[in-house]
Structures are given as structure tokens and as C-alpha cells.
Design a protein around this motif. Structure first.
Motif, PDB file in Angstrom:
ATOM      1  N   LEU A 108       0.789  -1.391   0.087  1.00 38.54           N
ATOM      2  CA  LEU A 108      -0.145  -0.270  -0.164  1.00 38.54           C
ATOM      3  C   LEU A 108       1.057   1.270   0.314  1.00 38.54           C
ATOM      4  N   LEU A 109       1.923   1.311   0.494  1.00 40.30           N
ATOM      5  CA  LEU A 109       2.233   2.137   1.057  1.00 40.30           C
ATOM      6  C   LEU A 109       3.619   2.498  -0.302  1.00 40.30           C
ATOM      7  N   GLY A 110       4.024   1.644  -1.102  1.00 42.88           N
ATOM      8  CA  GLY A 110       4.560   1.521  -2.527  1.00 42.88           C
ATOM      9  C   GLY A 110       3.324   2.754  -3.342  1.00 42.88           C
ATOM     10  N   LEU A 111       2.126   2.677  -3.378  1.00 43.09           N
ATOM     11  CA  LEU A 111       1.498   2.919  -3.930  1.00 43.09           C
ATOM     12  C   LEU A 111       0.826   3.967  -3.490  1.00 43.09           C
ATOM     13  N   VAL A 112       1.644   4.462  -2.920  1.00 40.27           N
ATOM     14  CA  VAL A 112       0.680   6.100  -2.506  1.00 40.27           C
ATOM     15  C   VAL A 112       1.742   7.087  -3.355  1.00 40.27           C
ATOM     16  N   ASP A 113       3.651   7.000  -3.831  1.00 41.41           N
ATOM     17  CA  ASP A 113       3.815   7.708  -4.917  1.00 41.41           C
ATOM     18  C   ASP A 113       2.778   7.623  -5.818  1.00 41.41           C
ATOM     19  N   ASP A 114       2.654   6.989  -6.060  1.00 43.41           N
ATOM     20  CA  ASP A 114       2.039   6.227  -7.839  1.00 43.41           C
ATOM     21  C   ASP A 114       1.537   7.452  -8.100  1.00 43.41           C
ATOM     22  N   ALA A 115       0.392   6.933  -6.558  1.00 46.16           N
ATOM     23  CA  ALA A 115      -1.173   7.779  -6.930  1.00 46.16           C
ATOM     24  C   ALA A 115      -1.723   9.165  -6.724  1.00 46.16           C
TER      25      ALA A 115
END
Length: 234
Positions: A142-149
Motif C-alpha cells: 500500500l505504501l508503495g502505491l502512494v507515490d504512484d497515486a
């Protein structure tokens, strides 16, 4: 009379440059706050869509969304306050207030610290998901998706503003420490014109002195004598 120890009334160039730098930094902070508030909704939607393909449950997704919202709101509030503070300091420096220069130095010191911390956080965001993934795979995903969001320009913008913030505070603090700025902020007030002594009132008249008779006045004319009518006129 000349006063060589007085600074000229015209604002020095170094102070004008410091005011312009503060205004530019204030505008950048306000623009960053507006951009963060405008992109929050789209960032959360993209994150939820991407989180559907992970092994995280709904509660874990909601926790990351709450963390994302809180961090963005805090960033917006801090940016707004920073923009207003920088604008107020710019007005104080433009007016030549020595207290504004002292406050600007304090803000510059705090800004340097916060700018360096922001750069460290941006760098650490790249490595944090990998370390968390070893202990909690779902949280790491989930934390890895924050930057991409976030929008593609959001992280480069934040990094650029952090670097510009550090450089801007250094430039402003240096400009305000130059001799021309010191002489202008320590200028003496213009000498005031000497005041005229108050007029002394006339002394009161002596009550024992007799008042002048009417005959002593030059404008007094004695009355014309009156004659009884003669018998020839009858």
C-alpha cells in the motif's frame, strides 16, 4: 545642517531583493497549498483503485487513506501559514522595521531546518516501503502505491520547492546581513524642527492703579456746551 550618521531614506537594493525573494516564496507556498488541496480527491481515488489488486484488506486501505488525507491537510495548512507569514515579513521589511528583520532571521533558520527535513522525507519515501514490506507485506504494498497515486508532477514539485526553500532562506538571511541593510534598519529618525517657546501672557493689571479718566483717551471729545435761549430769538 547635515547628519552623516543617518542612513538615506531610500530603501537599499539589498533590502528590495530580500523583499522580492520573500514575496516569491510566499506565492510559491500558497500555490503549493492550493495544488495539494485540489489534487487530494483524485489521489485518494487512484490509490483505492490501485489498492484493489493487492492483498490488503479494507481496513488497511482505509488506514492508509486516512494517513494520506491527514498528511495532505497538514501540508496545506502549513503551506498557507508559511505563505501568510512570509508575506507579512515582506511588508515589515519594506516598511523598514528592525523587528521584522529579526523575525525574518528566525524564520529563515527554522525554514532551513524544515527544508532539509522535507528533503530527507522525500528521499526516505523511496526506501520505507521496502523495509516495511519485509514485516508486513500488505502495508508495504500500500505504501508503495502512494507515490504512484499522486500526479506525476507532484513529487518533483515538492522536491524542487524544498530545494528552493533552502536556497531562498539562505539568500534572504545573507541580504539582510549586508552593511547597506544594517545602516538602513538602524537609521536615526529625522531631526524635528525646534519648537517655539510659548508666548508669555500679559501680566494682570494692578487693581490699585486708578483707571484712566475719559479725558486721557485721545478719542474722547468733550460734549458741546449748551446755552440757554436768548430773548432775541424768542
Amino acid at each position: 545642517m547635515s547628519y552623516p550618521d543617518r542612513a538615506p531614506a531610500r530603501r537599499p537594493v539589498v533590502v528590495t531583493l530580500a523583499v522580492a525573494a520573500l514575496v516569491l516564496m510566499a506565492v510559491a507556498a500558497l500555490a503549493y497549498a492550493v495544488a495539494g488541496a485540489a489534487t487530494l480527491g483524485g489521489t485518494v481515488d487512484r490509490f483505492r483503485d490501485a489498492a484493489g489488486g493487492t492483498s490488503a484488506g479494507p481496513e488497511q486501505v482505509d488506514r492508509i487513506v486516512t494517513l494520506l488525507r491527514v498528511s495532505t491537510v497538514l501540508t496545506v495548512v502549513v503551506s498557507l501559514l508559511a505563505g501568510l507569514l512570509l508575506a507579512g515579513l515582506a511588508l515589515g521589511l519594506r516598511a523598514g522595521r528592525s523587528g521584522a528583520r529579526t523575525a525574518t532571521w528566525v524564520v529563515c533558520g527554522l525554514g532551513l531546518i524544515l527544508g532539509c527535513c522535507a528533503l530527507a522525507v522525500l528521499v526516505g519515501q523511496r526506501a520505507a516501503p521496502l523495509r516495511l514490506g519485509e514485516d508486513d507485506r500488505a502495508t508495504g504494498e500500500l505504501l508503495g502505491l502512494v507515490d504512484d497515486a499522486h500526479p506525476s508532477w507532484w513529487i518533483p514539485l515538492g522536491a524542487g520547492l524544498s530545494v528552493g526553500q533552502v536556497l531562498g532562506y539562505l539568500v534572504v538571511a545573507t541580504l539582510l546581513a549586508l552593511p547597506a541593510a544594517n545602516a538602513w534598519f538602524r537609521r536615526r529618525p529625522a531631526p524635528q524642527a525646534p519648537q517655539q517657546p510659548p508666548t508669555q501672557p500679559a501680566p494682570p493689571a494692578d487693581p490699585q492703579q486708578p483707571a484712566p479718566s475719559p479725558a486721557q483717551h485721545p478719542w474722547h471729545q468733550p460734549p458741546a456746551p449748551s446755552y440757554p435761549p436768548s430773548e432775541d430769538r424768542l
